[in-house]
Design an enzyme around this catalytic site. Structure first.
Site, mmCIF file in Angstrom:
data_model
loop_
_atom_site.group_PDB
_atom_site.id
_atom_site.type_symbol
_atom_site.label_atom_id
_atom_site.label_comp_id
_atom_site.label_asym_id
_atom_site.label_seq_id
_atom_site.Cartn_x
_atom_site.Cartn_y
_atom_site.Cartn_z
ATOM 1 N N HIS A 102 41.083 39.177 37.862
ATOM 2 C CA HIS A 102 40.424 38.754 39.433
ATOM 3 C C HIS A 102 42.262 39.443 40.254
ATOM 4 C CE1 HIS A 102 38.971 37.446 42.605
ATOM 5 N NE2 HIS A 102 37.294 37.016 42.744
ATOM 6 N N ASP A 117 41.516 32.826 32.641
ATOM 7 C CA ASP A 117 40.945 33.117 34.050
ATOM 8 C C ASP A 117 39.563 32.609 33.804
ATOM 9 O OD1 ASP A 117 39.586 33.067 36.112
ATOM 10 O OD2 ASP A 117 40.354 35.343 36.802
#
Lengths: 474, 474
Positions: B185, B267
């Site tokens: 991301h 993440d």
């Protein structure tokens, strides 16, 4: 799909009945707040019951509401109670509670997109820019609180000083220096750490007896840093210091920032919102010249936690410090991804709750004059308490009272005795002042931030403190 | 004090009646969600009516509730609707709405102190440490979302690599390098920017056809950086990539991190919470070896926005990266400021809402198995949609479907046609997929994150998309 496999209720009528019971219980609890103890410690057996926080099989809403009433509701911070004088906590309001319910119903993500949550945040930013005398090019963003907002201020200044390259190459090799008074909140120092600049790059400037940054020493520090080859880039003014509510001389700081080409950031965590009070507003004269401004609606405006805000004079600068190309490219001409600046262009968060709703409902339902009037009454009560302290045998004042915070200590008593006095008041549930350090000594800190606090609460606190003083001094 | 000068209602009974009306209207609106359009744009006249966001005189709760119903409630993101397939938004639940109401009533500041809000946050951290196989020495913290949690991961790694001096002296002179896949991301890159390291210090590692980080190229990049005199310090694995839900090979990343002495941060914004599903849990095998882990309860666990979380394997390391002496020294032996680690020792925020309550109520009322079952059904529906795409004349798949996200495009149609198709579906209120870029081309991205979405919603979306495809291709 079958509703029974979603997380919606199988029986909406039953859910509705439970919801109304929960609302009634919440209102009953709110109404009882002034009659109960300010605070009580959570007993170990209650904590033990909360161990199974993520069970495999659910227990259902009815049981959870029972557990809430028994194990959660009675053991809060105490900041709703009129005898809570600790730190800088807002008291909340019933309107705020309803706003949070409605925000929970809508469940908006206010990171971006084309919807009312993002639009309402822009309306709040515009309204606040107007109140603070910022230009129409200003932009703003909700954050958790002033700790984050002050971090944003450092990042805005960092980007302004070093240009777009700092985002790619980092801060290595740039001996940036920032300036704030020794009474500035510790989060300003922490913001320097987070941003990779290090806490030593923040120069603490001593204050005068009124807690205001010494301008001569500020000028000296800037000159010394320039002589040493460092690069001054940021001046942080404080509107309402944490210890006793002093205001730095903002017009002078703005002059110095202009002369020295520094970014002027103002930490107005609680002090900035004195803009809502005609009586108190002169304290923040000059704030309209700041490049960025941090403040919290959850402090003196009593919006439920959390609702911090960062306002930037130049919206383009705020966007330049945060916008990332990836997010920008995903805009479309129509529909949900339609253009314009989104909150995610003005800060790092993509997931963002609908903080604008509780602020909008609070400001609109009450009006800012009424909120400002509560602030002015807090200040009047603080002056009355200071007078009682000054006239007393037991206590002496430890700092000036320019706003709503009274710092004092026992005339006869060491640091331990002052601590013991505060702890006794808290544990007895009578009142909740806090402690601070002033000039190397412990002081009792009494901060009047509560719209429910009145003169008789302050007098009752004073009497209780005198009573307990005998016990700790004996 | 006189209650009439506080912000509490003068007439509690009248306030109670209005509150119950607001609750009924919210429940009515929630029940109607599946029947309404997915999304509708806010009309200009509605936006114009919201200009007076901070009036001097208040209009009262009754009028504000009317304004809310007319100007706010109908114009949300659409993420509650079963035909919302955009981004990675949770749908929310009625239980979450009640939790937010109760959190608003209590108005806790969960930055610190000795109270139930701080205690419950610790209980959630302990429960999640247990679920993810972290040791008892782990600690955790609510943050707004994975953007912040990933920033915390970078700060934890920075502190571990450079020691306590980095907080004082900043990052200057340390050529740190981090590694994440090209599918990671964008907030990971932004976190490097925020931390003062710069985005170029993050090395993007290419992926295989399944969207998983290429281990050979990772090893090459680390070796090349070491040869060049740089200092590798952080490896970021992704559990659920944003574009199509791929999982990096976490056991292999853990091996490499151990060999190379890198901090392993994962993440898992939406992918980590597959831990709630027995069926999906094998996807995150190896996650128990991470040094830190980011995830969001407001995504696939449907807790109201916002409720991100950072879990650290070593609580002492989390404390070392954030705790400031000033806050620590203010602890007392009893009362409100009693010791132990507070949330403000584990992150930068002092003002923090009671996010633990909505998470606790959601997990406890539903149980994690039920939430996990909704995830598994989303994945099954995604596979069914992929099969429809694969068999269709109009569309072709643009990426694998390892989880709950289906990326596809028109067989005959350029980027503009794909964009037009998505915009038409959104504007018509029929469905809300989003857009992304894959291998340099625009793709339609259909992410099934909603507990209200079922097989017939997916089929209806497919039929609507085929219908609209004719219009944009013609």
């Amino acid at each position: 799909m079958s509703q029974t496999s979603s997380l919606d209720p199988e029986d909406w009528d039953a859910f509705r009945r439970l919801s109304h019971q929960a609302l009634d219980a919440a209102l009953d609890d709110l109404m009882r707040v002034p009659q109960g103890p300010v605070w009580r410690e959570t007993p170990p057996e209650v904590l033990a019951r909360l161990d199974d926080a993520a069970p495999e099989a659910g227990v259902g809403l009815e049981q959870v509401l029972g557990e809430f009433a028994r194990d959660i509701q009675p053991f809060g911070v105490g900041n709703r109670h009129p005898a809570f004088f600790g730190w800088a906590h807002g008291a909340g309001t019933p309107v705020g509670m309803i706003a949070e319910m409605l925000a929970g119903e809508l469940n908006l993500n206010c990171g971006g997109r084309n919807h009312i949550g993002v639009a309402l945040e822009r309306k709040i930013a515009a309204a606040m820019a107007g109140k603070f005398g910022f230009p129409a090019t200003a932009s703003g963003l909700f954050v958790t609180g002033a700790s984050q907002a002050n971090f944003h201020g450092v990042l805005l200044a960092r980007r302004a000083a070093l240009g777009p390259e700092v985002r790619v190459n980092g801060v290595a090799g740039a001996p940036l220096r920032a300036y704030a008074s020794i009474q500035a909140h510790a989060c300003v120092e922490q913001a320097m750490d987070l941003a990779g600049l290090g806490t030593q790059a923040l120069r603490p400037i001593p204050c005068d007896a009124e807690g205001r940054m010494r301008l001569d020493l500020l000028r000296d520090a800037i000159a010394a840093d320039r002589d040493a080859g460092a690069r001054p880039f940021l001046l942080v003014g404080t509107a309402g210091t944490v210890n006793f509510g002093a205001f730095d001389p903002l017009p002078d700081l703005a002059d110095i920032a202009a002369q020295e080409k520094l970014w002027l950031h103002v930490d107005g965590a609680f002090g900035a919102l004195t803009v809502f009070s005609e009586q108190l507003r002169p304290l923040i004269a000059g704030i309209e010249r700041a490049d960025s401004l941090a403040f919290d609606f959850h402090k003196w405006a009593h919006v439920p936690y959390d609702a911090g805000f960062i306002l930037a004079r130049d919206g383009a600068a705020q966007r330049a410090a945060f916008a990332a190309p990836a997010a920008y490219l995903s805009r479309t001409e129509t529909g949900l991804a339609k253009g314009e600046t989104w909150p995610c262009d003005l800060g790092p968060d993509l997931s963002r709750g609908f903080r604008a709703l509780k602020v909008w409902m609070t400001l609109r339902a009450y009006g800012v004059d009424r909120i400002g009037a509560c602030m002015a009454r807090n200040c009047a009560d603080a002056r009355a308490l200071a007078a009682l302290i000054d006239e007393s045998m037991e206590f002496e004042r430890a700092a000036p009272v320019p706003l709503n915070i009274v710092c004092f200590r026992l005339r006869d008593g060491d640091d331990a005795a002052n601590r013991a006095l505060v702890e006794r008041l808290q544990v007895a549930g009578l009142a909740a002042p806090s402690l601070t350090r002033l000039e190397g000594r412990t002081a009792i800190r009494c901060a009047l931030f509560n719209h429910r606090t009145g003169g008789e609460d302050v007098r009752a606190f004073f009497d209780a403190a005198r009573q307990q003083a005998k016990a700790v001094q004996k």
